[in-house]
Design an enzyme around this catalytic site. Structure first.
Site, PDB file in Angstrom:
ATOM      1  N   ASN A   9       0.864  -1.188   0.000  1.00 55.65           N
ATOM      2  CA  ASN A   9       0.000   0.000   0.000  1.00 55.65           C
ATOM      3  C   ASN A   9       0.895   1.230   0.000  1.00 55.65           C
ATOM      4  O   ASN A   9       1.462   1.588   1.029  1.00 55.65           O
ATOM      5  CB  ASN A   9      -0.898  -0.031   1.255  1.00 55.65           C
ATOM      6  CG  ASN A   9      -1.709   1.246   1.404  1.00 55.65           C
ATOM      7  OD1 ASN A   9      -1.815   2.040   0.464  1.00 55.65           O
ATOM      8  ND2 ASN A   9      -2.275   1.450   2.579  1.00 55.65           N
ATOM      9  N   LYS A  11       0.086   4.251  -0.240  1.00 52.85           N
ATOM     10  CA  LYS A  11      -0.532   5.468   0.335  1.00 52.85           C
ATOM     11  C   LYS A  11      -0.312   6.629  -0.639  1.00 52.85           C
ATOM     12  O   LYS A  11      -0.270   6.397  -1.851  1.00 52.85           O
ATOM     13  CB  LYS A  11       0.008   5.740   1.737  1.00 52.85           C
ATOM     14  CG  LYS A  11      -0.051   4.474   2.605  1.00 52.85           C
ATOM     15  CD  LYS A  11       0.215   4.699   4.057  1.00 52.85           C
ATOM     16  CE  LYS A  11       0.081   3.360   4.792  1.00 52.85           C
ATOM     17  NZ  LYS A  11       0.222   3.478   6.231  1.00 52.85           N
ATOM     18  N   HIS A  95      -9.263   1.512   5.350  1.00 51.06           N
ATOM     19  CA  HIS A  95      -7.953   1.680   6.001  1.00 51.06           C
ATOM     20  C   HIS A  95      -8.111   2.641   7.185  1.00 51.06           C
ATOM     21  O   HIS A  95      -8.901   3.587   7.123  1.00 51.06           O
ATOM     22  CB  HIS A  95      -6.938   2.225   4.989  1.00 51.06           C
ATOM     23  CG  HIS A  95      -5.536   2.155   5.508  1.00 51.06           C
ATOM     24  ND1 HIS A  95      -5.028   3.085   6.392  1.00 51.06           N
ATOM     25  CD2 HIS A  95      -4.552   1.248   5.308  1.00 51.06           C
ATOM     26  CE1 HIS A  95      -3.784   2.749   6.695  1.00 51.06           C
ATOM     27  NE2 HIS A  95      -3.470   1.635   6.060  1.00 51.06           N
ATOM     28  N   GLU A  97      -6.398   5.018   8.166  1.00 55.71           N
ATOM     29  CA  GLU A  97      -6.187   6.434   7.834  1.00 55.71           C
ATOM     30  C   GLU A  97      -7.453   7.035   7.229  1.00 55.71           C
ATOM     31  O   GLU A  97      -7.764   8.208   7.442  1.00 55.71           O
ATOM     32  CB  GLU A  97      -4.981   6.559   6.874  1.00 55.71           C
ATOM     33  CG  GLU A  97      -3.674   6.331   7.631  1.00 55.71           C
ATOM     34  CD  GLU A  97      -2.565   5.701   6.805  1.00 55.71           C
ATOM     35  OE1 GLU A  97      -2.635   5.712   5.563  1.00 55.71           O
ATOM     36  OE2 GLU A  97      -1.616   5.172   7.425  1.00 55.71           O
ATOM     37  N   GLU A 167      -4.732  -4.623  10.898  1.00 55.80           N
ATOM     38  CA  GLU A 167      -3.674  -3.623  11.057  1.00 55.80           C
ATOM     39  C   GLU A 167      -3.886  -2.869  12.366  1.00 55.80           C
ATOM     40  O   GLU A 167      -4.673  -1.907  12.406  1.00 55.80           O
ATOM     41  CB  GLU A 167      -3.720  -2.617   9.897  1.00 55.80           C
ATOM     42  CG  GLU A 167      -3.466  -3.209   8.537  1.00 55.80           C
ATOM     43  CD  GLU A 167      -2.942  -2.174   7.560  1.00 55.80           C
ATOM     44  OE1 GLU A 167      -1.914  -2.450   6.922  1.00 55.80           O
ATOM     45  OE2 GLU A 167      -3.530  -1.089   7.431  1.00 55.80           O
ATOM     46  N   GLY A 173       3.356   2.402  10.627  1.00 56.71           N
ATOM     47  CA  GLY A 173       4.338   3.459  10.403  1.00 56.71           C
ATOM     48  C   GLY A 173       5.137   3.826  11.640  1.00 56.71           C
ATOM     49  O   GLY A 173       5.823   4.840  11.673  1.00 56.71           O
ATOM     50  N   SER A 213       4.142  -2.058  10.117  1.00 53.81           N
ATOM     51  CA  SER A 213       5.604  -2.156  10.207  1.00 53.81           C
ATOM     52  C   SER A 213       6.151  -3.520   9.779  1.00 53.81           C
ATOM     53  O   SER A 213       7.137  -4.005  10.344  1.00 53.81           O
ATOM     54  CB  SER A 213       6.090  -1.794  11.618  1.00 53.81           C
ATOM     55  OG  SER A 213       5.711  -0.467  11.939  1.00 53.81           O
TER      56      SER A 213
HETATM   57  O1  LIG Z   1      -0.862   0.976   6.902  1.00 58.77           O
HETATM   58  C1  LIG Z   1      -0.136   0.089   6.489  1.00 58.77           C
HETATM   59  C2  LIG Z   1      -0.442  -0.630   5.248  1.00 58.77           C
HETATM   60  O2  LIG Z   1      -1.744  -0.383   4.836  1.00 58.77           O
HETATM   61  C3  LIG Z   1       1.096  -0.271   7.218  1.00 58.77           C
HETATM   62  O3  LIG Z   1       2.031   0.708   7.007  1.00 58.77           O
HETATM   63  P1  LIG Z   1       3.584   0.455   7.465  1.00 58.77           P
HETATM   64  O4  LIG Z   1       3.981  -0.847   6.841  1.00 58.77           O
HETATM   65  O5  LIG Z   1       4.326   1.628   6.912  1.00 58.77           O
HETATM   66  O6  LIG Z   1       3.555   0.371   8.953  1.00 58.77           O
END
Ligand SMILES: O=C(CO)COP(=O)(O)O
Length: 253
Positions: A9, A11, A95, A97, A167, A173, A213
């Protein structure tokens, strides 16, 4: 045995030329689709060129969101029909976010899941608890409620094709990963939740990814767990070499 799905992903990252270079770099090196499903989840503006770049390879392309209607007066939105029309195969829904920053709810995610099946897109449905919820010992119930609502009204045939991405928000992140055992326990819990209202076969076929992560250093341990069927990866999916290592770890012979 469930085939693993490794989805990167991106983003809101990469300009078009960087995205195209990435697909050009990885497409000859990913394992076959029979061994592992490799998905690049890119921003809307990049989807069509990336589908063309990936054509004939084992790389599939996914979107990061969509609206649930086919067409109409919904300024700024993109429909499942539009995604399917250009050759997109997967769509990430709900997601954290989007839930946090763009008011996505369990109800809107459920509508989108139904819309994805109407247009033959594979939904990757994200669920996960916050740090506060985990501290308050609410993680299991929060995730259970998200899963139940997201999948409400699906047939068994549809349930088996769903991908759920667990997640935990505190692991996204941050460099903090859930331990492989904790991640596996929650993924197993998710499958049990699905079993409570879909048949056993559908629940056993549905795949549950872990995200938060994930990187080359921890991916093998995570994917070695009984109920973790893949990974949804942010940061470590942005570089071709680390993405390839993740995909390689998901391969079965
Ligand atoms: O939100 C994520 C994937 O959708 C995870 O992000 P990271 O792998 O950067 O922690």
């Amino acid at each position: 045995m469930r085939k693993k799905v490794i989805a990167g992903n991106w983003k809101m990252n990469k300009l078009l030329n960087e995205a195209e270079d990435f697909v050009t770099d990885v497409k000859g090196d990913v394992p076959s689709f029979d061994q592992v499903e490799t998905v690049v989840v890119a921003p809307f503006t990049h989807l069509h060129p990336l589908v063309q770049k990936a054509a004939g390879s084992d790389v599939k392309i996914g979107a990061q969101n969509m609206y649930h209607e086919d067409s109409g007066a919904f300024t700024g939105e993109v429909s499942p029909e539009m995604l399917k029309d250009i050759g997109v195969d997967y769509v990430v829904l709900g997601h954290s976010e989007r839930r946090e920053l763009f008011a996505e709810t369990d109800e809107s995610v459920n509508k989108k899941v139904h819309a994805s099946f109407k247009h033959n897109l594979t939904p990757i449905v994200c669920v996960g608890e916050s740090d506060e919820q985990r501290e308050a010992d609410q993680a299991s119930e929060v995730v259970e409620a998200q899963v139940k609502k997201a999948l409400e009204g699906l047939t068994n045939e549809q349930v088996q094709d769903v991908i759920i991405a667990y997640e935990p928000i505190w692991a996204i992140g941050t460099g903090k990963t859930a331990t492989a055992e904790d991640a596996n326990a929650m993924c197993a819990h998710i499958r049990n939740v699905v079993k409570s209202y879909a048949n056993e076969e559908a629940a056993n076929r549905l795949r549950v990814q872990y995200g938060g992560s994930v990187k080359p250093a921890n991916v093998e341990e995570l994917l070695g767990q009984s109920d973790i069927d893949g990974a949804l990866v942010g940061g470590a999916s942005l570089k071709a070499d680390s993405f390839l290592q993740l995909v390689e770890a998901g391969k079965h012979e």
